[in-house]
Design a protein around this motif. Structure first.
Motif, PDB file in Angstrom:
ATOM      1  N   UNK A  43      -9.908  12.191 -11.683  1.00 54.69           N
ATOM      2  CA  UNK A  43      -8.923  12.935 -11.450  1.00 54.69           C
ATOM      3  C   UNK A  43      -8.965  14.170 -12.292  1.00 54.69           C
ATOM      4  N   UNK A  44      -8.336  15.352 -11.726  1.00 51.06           N
ATOM      5  CA  UNK A  44      -8.359  16.556 -12.352  1.00 51.06           C
ATOM      6  C   UNK A  44      -7.448  16.210 -13.800  1.00 51.06           C
ATOM      7  N   UNK A  45      -7.661  16.895 -14.884  1.00 49.24           N
ATOM      8  CA  UNK A  45      -6.750  16.881 -15.746  1.00 49.24           C
ATOM      9  C   UNK A  45      -6.609  17.911 -16.657  1.00 49.24           C
ATOM     10  N   UNK A  46      -5.380  18.238 -17.050  1.00 49.90           N
ATOM     11  CA  UNK A  46      -5.181  19.409 -17.985  1.00 49.90           C
ATOM     12  C   UNK A  46      -5.855  19.251 -19.201  1.00 49.90           C
ATOM     13  N   UNK A  47      -6.379  20.285 -19.424  1.00 49.99           N
ATOM     14  CA  UNK A  47      -6.872  20.210 -20.873  1.00 49.99           C
ATOM     15  C   UNK A  47      -6.359  21.023 -21.989  1.00 49.99           C
ATOM     16  N   UNK A  48      -5.764  22.079 -21.615  1.00 51.17           N
ATOM     17  CA  UNK A  48      -5.116  23.038 -22.450  1.00 51.17           C
ATOM     18  C   UNK A  48      -4.171  24.295 -21.477  1.00 51.17           C
TER      19      UNK A  48
END
Length: 121
Positions: A43-48
């Motif tokens: 899944x798409x995940x937040x990096x920053x």
């Protein structure tokens, strides 16, 4: 606002890359900017992310290695990635939303196209 992400490429483990997210339109400094990544099969995940007031947030996996400066005069946000690891591989997207930064990608209304980062020897 329209977003254009760039700067991806192939880099060896331990190396660095700087991604750029350039926005067209006005009031860039109003928006919070998030960088997300999506690895194959995940899944798409937040990096920053960085708010309009320049407060920042980082995924635990990148703390101490990535930073997210922004230059409002240039309508640009960056993702400086150092000490890259193979698990950082993925397609990186920048996104924008009004108000503060969020880790949930569904909270972002505007998305740029992805830029591929491959960390491999």
């Amino acid at each position: 606002v329209q977003l254009q992400a760039s700067g991806g490429g192939l880099v060896q483990p331990g190396g660095s890359l700087r991604l750029s997210c350039v926005a067209s339109g006005s009031d860039f400094d109003y928006y919070a900017i998030g960088w997300f990544r999506q690895a194959p099969g995940k899944e798409r995940e937040m990096v920053s992310c960085i708010s309009s007031s320049h407060s920042t947030g980082y995924a635990d996996s990148v703390k101490g290695r990535f930073t997210i400066p922004r230059d409002d005069a240039r309508n640009t946000a960056y993702l400086q990635m150092d000490s890259l690891k193979p698990e950082d591989t993925g397609v990186y997207y920048c996104a924008a939303r009004g108000s503060g930064h969020q880790s949930d990608p569904n909270k972002y209304a505007y998305w740029g196209q992805g830029t591929l980062v491959t960390v491999s020897s």
